[in-house]
Design an enzyme around this catalytic site. Structure first.
Site, short mmCIF file in Angstrom:
data_model
loop_
_atom_site.label_atom_id
_atom_site.label_comp_id
_atom_site.label_asym_id
_atom_site.label_seq_id
_atom_site.Cartn_x
_atom_site.Cartn_y
_atom_site.Cartn_z
N ASP A 85 -8.60 -6.60 -4.87
CA ASP A 85 -8.33 -5.22 -4.46
C ASP A 85 -9.08 -4.23 -5.34
O ASP A 85 -8.81 -4.13 -6.54
CB ASP A 85 -6.82 -4.97 -4.54
CG ASP A 85 -6.37 -3.70 -3.83
OD1 ASP A 85 -7.23 -2.83 -3.58
OD2 ASP A 85 -5.17 -3.58 -3.55
N HIS A 116 -8.00 -4.97 -0.48
CA HIS A 116 -6.69 -4.33 -0.35
C HIS A 116 -5.95 -4.79 0.91
O HIS A 116 -4.73 -4.99 0.88
CB HIS A 116 -6.88 -2.82 -0.33
CG HIS A 116 -5.59 -2.05 -0.22
ND1 HIS A 116 -4.62 -2.10 -1.21
CD2 HIS A 116 -5.10 -1.23 0.76
CE1 HIS A 116 -3.60 -1.33 -0.85
NE2 HIS A 116 -3.87 -0.81 0.33
N ASP A 117 -6.66 -4.95 1.99
CA ASP A 117 -6.01 -5.36 3.24
C ASP A 117 -5.51 -6.79 3.21
O ASP A 117 -4.93 -7.28 4.20
CB ASP A 117 -6.95 -5.16 4.43
CG ASP A 117 -6.77 -3.79 5.08
OD1 ASP A 117 -5.84 -3.06 4.68
OD2 ASP A 117 -7.56 -3.45 5.98
N SER A 150 0.84 -1.19 0.00
CA SER A 150 0.00 0.00 0.00
C SER A 150 0.88 1.25 0.00
O SER A 150 1.72 1.41 -0.89
CB SER A 150 -0.95 -0.04 1.21
OG SER A 150 -1.93 0.95 1.11
N ARG A 162 -12.21 7.22 8.96
CA ARG A 162 -11.70 5.86 9.12
C ARG A 162 -12.72 4.84 8.63
O ARG A 162 -12.35 3.82 8.03
CB ARG A 162 -11.37 5.61 10.59
CG ARG A 162 -10.79 4.23 10.88
CD ARG A 162 -9.51 3.99 10.13
NE ARG A 162 -8.85 2.75 10.56
CZ ARG A 162 -7.77 2.24 10.00
NH1 ARG A 162 -7.20 2.87 8.98
NH2 ARG A 162 -7.23 1.12 10.43
#
Length: 494
Positions: free
Chosen positions: A443, A472-473, A233, A348
């Site tokens: 992703d 993505h994580d 990332s 967040r």
């Protein structure tokens, strides 16, 4: 199946063998445009549902500190050939394009060998820190991907972070000896009434962060050569800057006089007779085995691209707008005892949605309620997904502040390998070190086409694909797969 693509299968993995094709303009971003082997590993997600596992452990500022000995000139000062950017701050006593003092937090693991070249550099993501064990702990230790019996592992924090490096919450230069009553009212302060940078912290680029890390490696740790730089990332963006600044051959015809970010005495860059500048391409080199070589010998950028696109900038801006919309924001000069927490919590939450996938959210939450006796829809419906996002937003408040989040997302938006270097293709064409690019098939934030672009533009790059429902994580959650790819790459290259 696409024309000209051969599909090969076996019991362990499947691969796409893609034939060489003529160069295609970057704007078209084709799926595949060069000779590449793509390995799809099976998901290592355990039997229990980990699709919404927390990717971070305990976060703190523990570690050592490297302080640059003189005022650190940022990219905006003109280090890469750009004119200095005029300050728009209401406090002009801060020098423009300069951080003084500039310091960064870091940790090391393992033992440096006699040649000082068994080094792995690990770069963290947006809200990470230099404590590698807190977020990639399963990869660190004897016999693991970051084998501390074999390698000297360095993990550096980033400029602007709230984890031990200079940033918005750092003491404001020029006010260290002032009493609180003597500090002008328009100067940001922390909870202890200490004058801090706040929103006046300079605009920092990914290049600025990486150049300071490179100086740390060379001058603080006396590293002779880095075996590999690895990051996912935002960490992958840093790894790509390492590739260009310290893993590339210098353009022919460039006269170098390494400025504050190079290997020389800080006198600045010179131009060649043709008027061109190197803009950091091949800036950091070393003498090894009797030859001048790139300072970095290989890299593994994960889940990133060559530039931050409009899609990614838009998602970052949405998060910043959530913070700005909080009535307590006050242009970033808010009461430190009553910060815009609601805005940061929503920011967040937006990020947590973009980091995952529709399938991941469906498998974890579906349309489930936290209380089945409550209403099944409407403003009072107790959705499980709502509870999860609210929890993540609230939890984030314990380890981050709004201004730091704004400044770091802006730094991430600065990512552009081609800026000031002619083009992305030109910059990456000089990266001749082996590069293993990892992409995640689910992703949606940094889609696979961006990793394919990186591989297409670098002459010695390979693409490996991690299969995950986590989105993505996945670079943090699919640690078994990521570790297997990294170990294989490290063992196959010097």
């Amino acid at each position: 199946m696409a024309r000209g693509v051969t599909h090969v299968s076996n019991s362990n993995a499947s691969a796409l063998i893609i034939p060489k094709q003529p160069p295609i303009p970057l704007a078209s971003k084709p799926a595949y445009a060069s000779s590449t082997t793509i390995v799809r590993a099976k998901s290592t997600t355990k039997q229990h549902d980990t699709s919404m596992d927390d990717e971070y452990g305990a976060m703190n500022s523990s570690g050592k500190t490297y302080a640059y000995p003189t005022p650190y000139r940022l990219e905006s000062f003109g280090t890469f050939g750009h004119p200095p950017v005029l300050s728009t701050t209401s406090t002009p006593q801060l020098p423009r394009g300069v951080i003084d003092p500039a310091f960064v937090n870091y940790n090391t693991y393992g033992t440096l060998n006699a040649d000082r070249d068994n080094v792995l550099v690990i770069c963290h993501a947006l809200t990470g820190n230099a404590s590698l064990e807190a977020w990639w702990g399963d990869l660190l230790g004897p016999g693991k991907a970051f084998d501390t019996d074999r390698y000297f592992v360095v993990c550096c924090n980033i400029l602007g972070s709230c984890y031990g490096s200079v940033g918005p919450s750092s003491a404001r230069p020029g006010y260290e000896k002032n009493n609180a009553a003597d500090v002008p009212s328009n100067i940001p302060r922390d909870k202890n009434d200490r004058a801090i940078y706040g929103m006046d912290f300079p605009d920092v680029s990914v290049r600025d962060t990486v150049r300071l890390q490179l100086l740390l490696l060379k001058h603080e740790l006396k590293i002779n050569s880095v075996k590999c730089v690895i990051g996912g990332s935002f960490g992958g963006m840093q790894a790509m800057e390492y590739c260009v600044m310290a893993g590339a051959t210098r353009p022919v015809g460039i006269i170098r006089n390494h400025g504050n970010g190079g290997l020389g005495n800080g006198t600045g860059e010179k131009r060649s007779d043709s008027g061109t500048t190197a803009y950091g391409i091949g800036e950091f080199v070393t003498k090894r085995n009797g030859r001048i070589e790139p300072f970095v010998r290989s890299a593994v950028p994960i889940a990133c691209g060559a530039e931050h696109t409009a899609w990614q900038i838009g998602i970052s801006e949405t998060q910043r707008q959530a913070i700005y919309a909080d009535p307590k924001w006050d242009g970033g000069r808010y009461d430190p005892n009553d910060p815009p927490s609601s805005g940061l919590a929503v920011a967040r939450q937006v990020a947590m949605v973009s980091y995952r996938t529709p399938l991941g959210y469906h498998k974890k939450f579906g349309r489930a309620l936290t209380d089945e006796s409550g209403p099944s829809y409407g403003s009072r419906a107790p959705w499980q997904v709502k509870s999860y996002l609210e929890y993540q937003g609230k939890k984030f408040l314990d380890r981050f502040d709004p201004v730091t989040y704004v400044k770091l997302t802006e730094q991430m938006d600065s990512h552009d390998i081609g800026r000031g270097r002619g083009s992305i293709e030109r910059a990456l064409s000089h990266v001749e070190i082996p590069v293993c690019v990892l992409g995640i098939d689910s992703d949606v934030l940094y889609p696979l086409m961006e990793q394919e672009e990186l591989v297409r533009c670098m002459p010695n790059a390979t693409l490996r694909i991690v299969h995950s429902d986590a989105g993505h994580d996945g670079f943090l959650l699919e640690q078994d797969q990521v570790a297997a790819h990294i170990k294989s790459f490290l063992y196959s290259h010097d």
